[in-house]
Scaffold this active site. Structure first.
Site, PDB file in Angstrom:
ATOM      1  N   ASP A 140      47.590  26.267  91.706  1.00  0.00           N
ATOM      2  CA  ASP A 140      46.776  27.062  90.721  1.00  0.00           C
ATOM      3  C   ASP A 140      44.923  27.056  90.250  1.00  0.00           C
ATOM      4  O   ASP A 140      44.746  26.035  91.154  1.00  0.00           O
ATOM      5  CB  ASP A 140      47.085  25.802  89.492  1.00  0.00           C
ATOM      6  N   GLU A 157      47.571  30.456  93.698  1.00  0.00           N
ATOM      7  CA  GLU A 157      47.750  31.169  93.325  1.00  0.00           C
ATOM      8  C   GLU A 157      45.745  31.873  93.551  1.00  0.00           C
ATOM      9  O   GLU A 157      45.100  31.164  93.563  1.00  0.00           O
ATOM     10  CB  GLU A 157      47.788  30.833  91.497  1.00  0.00           C
TER      11      GLU A 157
END
Ligand code: NOJ
Length: 562
Positions: free
Chosen positions: A205, A248
């Site tokens: 993330d 990401e």
């Protein structure tokens, strides 16, 4: 290409499927999805040809950011099951030959995590330096506030200790200080823990944010952010040589490519191609393949073992932040004209089918594109059946409604009273009565069976993932033509972004009339001229995949044999 090679770097032609345990299947009827429910649905993924499940956060959490606010990195949220249920899920997935990765959310913790509770208890507390504090923070750059509907600063004042703490996302998500060697060790421990339980990697993330606030690491040296990822990857692969990181990293290509690491790709194994995705929507809005073609031509080649991850939608808003203001407005006008469909001024909180007005030919073309573009395709649950969104829900929740299995109550997600379900399924054209797995399994024209076929051909054509690829000129603005070459094999794919039937012509360097193009999705062939020219017609939003073969020998994976 040899299977013994392609199965080794498995991520390069994987099919990744992202699901949230909370909204996938409820096994105990309490209205909340759980591991016991999800495990019973693994055969749905197996039938489709999914090779890797990406589990969204399933850790204990007050759930203020849908689980991206964690209070314990070493446990399963009791609402979703137990560690035992998790292990059982892993075992069944492994039995079906499906790998599992999970979100690694270590840019921040929940503000209710015991580390942060301790950190904010006193300036000299045990975990104080695990977070980022300042007496007087620099003024904020408003552009940097990720959720401008709820926050207007990246710093929050802590009354008790009289300092500000840094939070890139919501104020209840204080950022961890990854410059602190203790924090780095703890992150490695988290990776190690879940890999012992069978995970094949992590979706990391908020990658760039993880290393944005570099502080003196104690020895007077400022740690190198990329060293952090190289160390993490080295640790990951020491524990499991085949494990991968899916990052990401929504940055311009020049900055992004650094996160892959050196020439072998020693940092993030796969990075999402946000720029390609955004330009695909611009191409769709204009009926012109140009923006996507330009993005693909500009896209850097990843290092040898690394790869791009491609996607149509994910669990967040459809961000259009890398388009110019006027381009973004074009996409808004085409696919989300109402203010209520837009979010944070940069994105859309809709799923693909509603944006395309339910035009099944166009929707199918987009997924054909997804599975033929160079990169590892990542699906968000529900895409395979064309689920819509529920705009009555708040913000990004609109696209996070329960999976629609059957036409029954709650779409077969749960037997609970609908009042107990947190994110209710949409009603109307995209409700479970019209859009569900069980009906589509029986309908040969369904999106589900189309995606299943695409996956089979994608897996049969490893050249698409492994090959050298080129976007070809084809004389038609609305058509994207690209070819992929590997080990003497060539695959060509063509996609028409227009509602008008179109003719296109490509020049296939190195090929001549001794070869033909054999259709892979339907029966048919196209001749190649002595000069390597090939001409073909494409219907409205048409798509064709071809393998180069000789007229006498149709390739093993052509439609006739499948
Ligand atoms: C990115 C995730 O995709 C998003 O859902 C989340 O809110 C933020 N990171 C914060 O973890």
């Amino acid at each position: 290409m040899r299977l013994s090679v392609t199965s080794d770097l498995w991520w390069k032609n994987a099919v990744v499927y992202c699901l949230d345990i909370e909204t996938y299947a409820d096994g105990n009827g309490d209205g909340v999805g759980d591991f016991r429910g999800a495990v019973e649905r693994i055969d749905h993924l197996d039938r489709m040809g999914v090779t890797c499940i990406w589990l969204m956060p399933f850790f204990p959490s007050p759930d203020c950011d849908d689980g991206y606010d964690i209070t314990d990195f070493y446990a399963v949220d009791p609402r979703l099951g137990t560690l035992g249920d998790f292990v059982e899920f892993m075992r069944v997935a492994r039995d079906r030959g499906i790998r599992v990765i999970a979100d690694l959310v270590v840019n921040h913790t929940s503000d209710r995590h015991p580390w942060f509770l301790d950190a904010r208890s006193a300036r000299d507390s045990r975990y104080r330096d695990w977070y980022i504090w300042s007496d007087e923070p620099e003024p904020d750059d408003p552009e940097g506030v990720v959720f401008p509907d709820k926050e207007n600063s990246l710093w929050e004042f802590d009354e008790k200790t009289g300092q500000y703490y840094f939070h890139r996302f919501y104020r209840f998500q204080p950022d961890l200080n990854t410059s602190n060697p203790e924090v780095r060790d703890e992150i490695a421990r988290i990776l190690g823990f879940w890999m012992e339980l069978g995970l094949s990697g992590f979706r990391v993330d908020a990658v760039p944010f993880l290393v944005e606030q570099v502080t003196d690491s104690g020895d007077g040296r400022l740690p190198d952010p990329h060293e952090f990822f190289a160390d993490l990857r080295a640790f990951l692969n020491r524990r499991n040589g085949g494990a991968a990181l899916l990052g990401e990293v929504n940055l311009p290509y020049d900055d992004l490519v650094k996160y892959f690491g050196d020439s072998l790709g020693n940092q993030i194994t796969m990075c999402f191609d946000f720029i390609g995705m955004q330009n695909m929507y611009l191409s769709l809005a204009r009926g012109d393949a140009g923006p996507l073609a330009a993005a693909l031509r500009e896209r850097p080649r990843p290092p040898r073992d690394a790869h791009w991850a491609t996607f149509v939608r994910n669990h967040d808003e459809l961000t259009l932040d890398k388009l110019s203001d006027s381009e973004r407005q074009e996409v808004f006008a085409a696919f989300g004209p109402d203010e209520d469909m837009q979010l944070y001024g940069r994105g859309l909180r809709r799923r693909l089918p509603t944006m395309l007005g339910g035009d099944m030919g166009r929707i199918k073309m987009v997924y054909s594109l997804l599975f033929s573009l160079p990169g590892t395709p990542v699906l968000f649950y529900g895409e395979e059946i064309g689920m819509g969104e529920n705009l009555d829900l708040e913000g990004r929740q609109a696209v996070r409604t329960p999976m629609q299995w059957t036409p029954n109550r709650n779409g077969g997600f749960s037997t609970a009273d609908p009042a107990k379900i947190h994110n209710v399924v949409p009603s109307g054209d995209y409700g479970p009565e019209r859009v569900n797995v069980s009906a589509q399994q029986r309908d040969s024209d369904s999106l589900l069976l189309w995606i299943t076929r695409l996956i089979r051909h994608y897996r049969d054509c490893p050249e698409l993932a492994w090959g050298d690829y080129a976007v070809l000129d084809c004389g038609a603005r609305s058509v994207l033509a690209h070819r992929a070459d590997a080990d003497g094999e060539t695959v060509l794919a063509v996609h028409n972004f227009s509602e008008r039937e179109t003719e296109a012509e490509v020049v296939l360097e190195g090929l001549d009339s001794s070869k033909v193009l054999t259709d892979l999705l339907v029966d048919g062939t196209v001749e190649i001229s002595d000069e390597g020219r090939a001409r073909f017609r494409l219907g409205r939003y048409g798509c064709r995949w071809f393998r180069v073969s000789t007229p006498e020998t149709a390739p093993a994976d052509s439609a006739g044999s499948s």
